[in-house]
Design an enzyme around this catalytic site. Sequence first.
Site, mmCIF file in Angstrom:
data_model
loop_
_atom_site.group_PDB
_atom_site.id
_atom_site.type_symbol
_atom_site.label_atom_id
_atom_site.label_comp_id
_atom_site.label_asym_id
_atom_site.label_seq_id
_atom_site.Cartn_x
_atom_site.Cartn_y
_atom_site.Cartn_z
ATOM 1 N N CYS A 2 0.806 -1.219 0.000
ATOM 2 C CA CYS A 2 0.000 0.000 0.000
ATOM 3 C C CYS A 2 0.843 1.276 0.000
ATOM 4 O O CYS A 2 1.972 1.280 0.466
ATOM 5 C CB CYS A 2 -0.938 0.097 1.198
ATOM 6 S SG CYS A 2 -1.974 -1.321 1.440
ATOM 7 N N ARG A 27 5.195 0.274 -4.931
ATOM 8 C CA ARG A 27 4.978 -0.484 -3.697
ATOM 9 C C ARG A 27 4.009 -1.642 -3.912
ATOM 10 O O ARG A 27 3.882 -2.506 -3.045
ATOM 11 C CB ARG A 27 4.422 0.451 -2.602
ATOM 12 C CG ARG A 27 5.386 1.575 -2.259
ATOM 13 C CD ARG A 27 4.724 2.604 -1.364
ATOM 14 N NE ARG A 27 4.474 2.081 -0.042
ATOM 15 C CZ ARG A 27 5.362 2.054 0.937
ATOM 16 N NH1 ARG A 27 6.569 2.530 0.728
ATOM 17 N NH2 ARG A 27 5.049 1.562 2.109
ATOM 18 N N TRP A 85 -3.226 -2.660 -1.360
ATOM 19 C CA TRP A 85 -2.902 -4.049 -1.645
ATOM 20 C C TRP A 85 -3.740 -4.859 -0.656
ATOM 21 O O TRP A 85 -3.530 -4.774 0.545
ATOM 22 C CB TRP A 85 -1.410 -4.287 -1.440
ATOM 23 C CG TRP A 85 -0.912 -5.475 -2.173
ATOM 24 C CD1 TRP A 85 -1.383 -5.984 -3.346
ATOM 25 C CD2 TRP A 85 0.173 -6.314 -1.783
ATOM 26 N NE1 TRP A 85 -0.654 -7.084 -3.716
ATOM 27 C CE2 TRP A 85 0.299 -7.301 -2.776
ATOM 28 C CE3 TRP A 85 1.049 -6.315 -0.696
ATOM 29 C CZ2 TRP A 85 1.265 -8.300 -2.706
ATOM 30 C CZ3 TRP A 85 2.012 -7.300 -0.644
ATOM 31 C CH2 TRP A 85 2.113 -8.282 -1.631
ATOM 32 N N ASN A 111 -2.285 2.353 5.747
ATOM 33 C CA ASN A 111 -1.322 1.384 5.238
ATOM 34 C C ASN A 111 -0.954 0.487 6.408
ATOM 35 O O ASN A 111 -0.724 0.969 7.508
ATOM 36 C CB ASN A 111 -0.080 2.147 4.737
ATOM 37 C CG ASN A 111 1.046 1.222 4.340
ATOM 38 O OD1 ASN A 111 0.828 0.037 4.103
ATOM 39 N ND2 ASN A 111 2.241 1.773 4.246
ATOM 40 N N GLY A 112 -0.942 -0.834 6.188
ATOM 41 C CA GLY A 112 -0.569 -1.744 7.269
ATOM 42 C C GLY A 112 -1.721 -2.661 7.622
ATOM 43 O O GLY A 112 -2.634 -2.870 6.810
ATOM 44 N N GLU A 491 21.474 -20.522 -0.932
ATOM 45 C CA GLU A 491 20.893 -19.242 -1.325
ATOM 46 C C GLU A 491 21.976 -18.150 -1.376
ATOM 47 O O GLU A 491 21.976 -17.302 -2.270
ATOM 48 C CB GLU A 491 19.753 -18.869 -0.362
ATOM 49 C CG GLU A 491 19.112 -17.530 -0.573
ATOM 50 C CD GLU A 491 18.485 -17.318 -1.968
ATOM 51 O OE1 GLU A 491 18.362 -18.277 -2.742
ATOM 52 O OE2 GLU A 491 18.177 -16.155 -2.272
ATOM 53 N N LYS A 495 22.953 -15.976 -4.657
ATOM 54 C CA LYS A 495 22.961 -14.508 -4.689
ATOM 55 C C LYS A 495 24.274 -14.019 -5.293
ATOM 56 O O LYS A 495 24.287 -13.131 -6.132
ATOM 57 C CB LYS A 495 22.826 -13.914 -3.275
ATOM 58 C CG LYS A 495 21.464 -13.958 -2.645
ATOM 59 C CD LYS A 495 20.421 -13.069 -3.242
ATOM 60 C CE LYS A 495 19.691 -13.666 -4.374
ATOM 61 N NZ LYS A 495 18.663 -14.602 -4.290
ATOM 62 N N GLU A 498 24.519 -14.769 -9.087
ATOM 63 C CA GLU A 498 23.541 -14.001 -9.873
ATOM 64 C C GLU A 498 23.978 -12.566 -10.124
ATOM 65 O O GLU A 498 23.811 -12.062 -11.221
ATOM 66 C CB GLU A 498 22.213 -13.888 -9.095
ATOM 67 C CG GLU A 498 21.259 -15.022 -9.257
ATOM 68 C CD GLU A 498 19.936 -14.731 -8.548
ATOM 69 O OE1 GLU A 498 19.954 -14.392 -7.351
ATOM 70 O OE2 GLU A 498 18.894 -14.841 -9.197
ATOM 71 N N HIS A 514 34.444 -35.118 -0.645
ATOM 72 C CA HIS A 514 34.128 -36.044 -1.745
ATOM 73 C C HIS A 514 34.274 -35.377 -3.111
ATOM 74 O O HIS A 514 33.744 -35.889 -4.095
ATOM 75 C CB HIS A 514 32.708 -36.597 -1.576
ATOM 76 C CG HIS A 514 32.533 -37.381 -0.311
ATOM 77 N ND1 HIS A 514 33.137 -38.600 -0.094
ATOM 78 C CD2 HIS A 514 31.864 -37.090 0.831
ATOM 79 C CE1 HIS A 514 32.830 -39.038 1.118
ATOM 80 N NE2 HIS A 514 32.056 -38.121 1.702
ATOM 81 N N LYS A 613 13.154 -11.154 -13.904
ATOM 82 C CA LYS A 613 12.487 -11.266 -12.603
ATOM 83 C C LYS A 613 11.442 -12.376 -12.633
ATOM 84 O O LYS A 613 11.226 -13.072 -11.650
ATOM 85 C CB LYS A 613 11.829 -9.921 -12.245
ATOM 86 C CG LYS A 613 11.222 -9.871 -10.864
ATOM 87 C CD LYS A 613 12.290 -9.855 -9.789
ATOM 88 C CE LYS A 613 11.744 -10.048 -8.403
ATOM 89 N NZ LYS A 613 12.768 -10.502 -7.462
HETATM 90 C C1 AGP Z 1 16.219 -15.438 -7.349
HETATM 91 O O1 AGP Z 1 17.156 -14.506 -6.962
HETATM 92 C C2 AGP Z 1 16.154 -15.645 -8.797
HETATM 93 N N1 AGP Z 1 15.877 -14.460 -9.502
HETATM 94 C C3 AGP Z 1 15.416 -16.890 -9.268
HETATM 95 O O2 AGP Z 1 16.146 -17.980 -8.863
HETATM 96 C C4 AGP Z 1 13.955 -17.050 -8.788
HETATM 97 O O3 AGP Z 1 13.932 -17.358 -7.427
HETATM 98 C C5 AGP Z 1 13.281 -18.155 -9.598
HETATM 99 O O4 AGP Z 1 13.268 -17.790 -10.951
HETATM 100 C C6 AGP Z 1 11.889 -18.472 -9.124
HETATM 101 O O5 AGP Z 1 11.046 -17.376 -9.241
HETATM 102 P P1 AGP Z 1 9.615 -17.368 -8.570
HETATM 103 O O6 AGP Z 1 9.811 -17.400 -7.099
HETATM 104 O O7 AGP Z 1 8.990 -16.113 -9.057
HETATM 105 O O8 AGP Z 1 8.905 -18.589 -9.051
#
Ligand code: AGP
Length: 618
Positions: A2, A27, A85, A111-112, A491, A495, A498, A514, A613
């Site tokens: 929101c 937002r 939202w 908002n909230g 993860e 990061k 990426e 291994h 994205k």
């Molecule tokens: C995450 O940093 C990436 N951009 C990518 O791995 C992402 O998590 C993946 O494409 C899945 O996306 P989603 O959560 O929108 O399904």
Amino acid sequence: MCGIIGYVGSRRSQDVLFAGLRRLEYRGYDSAGVAWREDGRTECVRAVGNLDSLDSALAAHAQGGGVATATAVASPSIGIGHTRWATHGSVTERNAHPHADASGHFRIVLNGIIENYRSLRERLAADLIECSSDTDAEVVAQLIALNYDGDLADAVRRSLGELTGHYAIVAMCDEEPDTLVGVRHECPLVVGIGAGEHFIASSISAFIAHTREVAVLDDDEIVVLRANELTVSDAGGLPHRPASTEVDWDDERCEKDGFETFMLKEIHEQAGAVADTLSHWRASRVVGANGGLSDELLRAVNRIVVVGCGTSYHAGLAGRLAIERWARIPVDVEVASEFRYRDPIIGPGTLVLAITQSGETADTLAAMRLARARGATVMALTNAVGSQATRDCDGVLFTRAGIEMGVAATKTFVAQVVLLYALALRLAGLTEALPEAKLAELQSELELLPERINDVVSSVDEPAQELGERLAWSPFFLYVGRLSGLPVAMEGALKLKEISYVPTDAYAAGEMKHGPIAMLGPDTPVVCVATEDSVLPKLLSNLSEARARGARVLAVASAGCEEIGDYADHVFYLPRTDPLLQVVLGIVPLQLFAYHLARARALNVDQPRNLAKTVTVE
Ligand code: AGP
């Protein structure tokens, strides 16, 4: 998340509000509305969908005899606006903001989330006050009207004492047509100071086109705005002089609320994402048993399968540990792109949790369709209201991270993990696999996570930057962890690769000998997530092996874990909590480390090369 805005001054308030809402679009929202005073009456226009729909609704309102096209500007011109939202009630015009009390004299934008809105609604019903929408915001409007005794600021102050939750509110009323009253409690709200005018909004970006002079409000302070007057008082009513500052931001930086990139902003928003997700979980637990997950349905589940891609898959790995450890229900986790082609054995009695922040990932959607076709119950865990995933499932659990602009997922990851934890604890309650005292302890530790995330963000940012800059040109990083440390390591490694394009690998630490140990040498740092005490001695042996090859070691560990200092060149210490909950804290230094390393390499962290994205193709 929101966005709200208010204006009082000599400009045409409708225009200021609409332009401000445009600047708050980032937002995320699913409906919008404005209320303003002109010609001695209050007009209100709301619309479902985006701001173009609101624009059309305003035009239709003007044609229908409203005053939207009036050229003479009332003095002062005053109004409030909102991009909503949905949290309470569906996405309908009736539920869109601004909301009014029964008399229509009091209008607010909020908002909230008001967590106790149900009991407040009951209290209003006892006074024969019926609400016309499903929202928590209308309850607040009614409450303010009920508490009004000739002074809007006092009515707002009295109402605050009855509210539980986190919120920012701006209110106006017909009885005081030149006054706006605002207040915040754990949600952003800033005041813009102009010449003979004032603005108030969720973000400076909403009014930066008009003024750069800004006053920041503290929690529970009440601000009263008139065209030529700004008064701030504390919760007890004691007035004080608000400090104001001149911001020197350009438009782009403004959308980022002063942060240099969206990714950094979103890392800083993680505490809010977790708090909002947990609040929403609690609220939806009452209203719709968490997206339709009734106790009866959950009791019939004998197996859970989690599917997702990338970061969402990593969240699933963390969720598996929690569900298995706390609820003792078997869980498989699989990348969606493999699951869909594997001819998986699933059917009635299997609960499939499909995790996708965007709700549009092609592989995850395909996995969901397959699972449903085979008779499994499919729940989507998503951040995107109205996305395809919300339509291809039997129920939805929403994360409430707000829109994530950076391609690299950060706040959506922590929101996904806490949502899985909330579900795991609910399941544990049903299976009675945990003693009640332990269940209660974990619940309260879960609630403390937002505060702890903020502590970690502020304590690790500087060392993460220093290390990121120092190690920016290392050719390879090996990330290792065990148990709940493993998804964090995976993860963290994702990061870094990426956004910096530096090769990384992530392994269960016991697997190091291994194969991956062959990669190690003085130039190849090892990043170790050592948050599980039960396997600490094993991890320390792994680190000895790495150091014997000359590798520099960075570790993430819980406060009080002194011995790790003898095995690592740098330790990011986290506040102590349950080892599973450490996932949400442990990822923060690794996000910041990846961030600063990529920045040291002068890379565009918000839009890394080759990545999108939302991955809507296979
Ligand atoms: C995450 O940093 C990436 N951009 C990518 O791995 C992402 O998590 C993946 O494409 C899945 O996306 P989603 O959560 O929108 O399904």
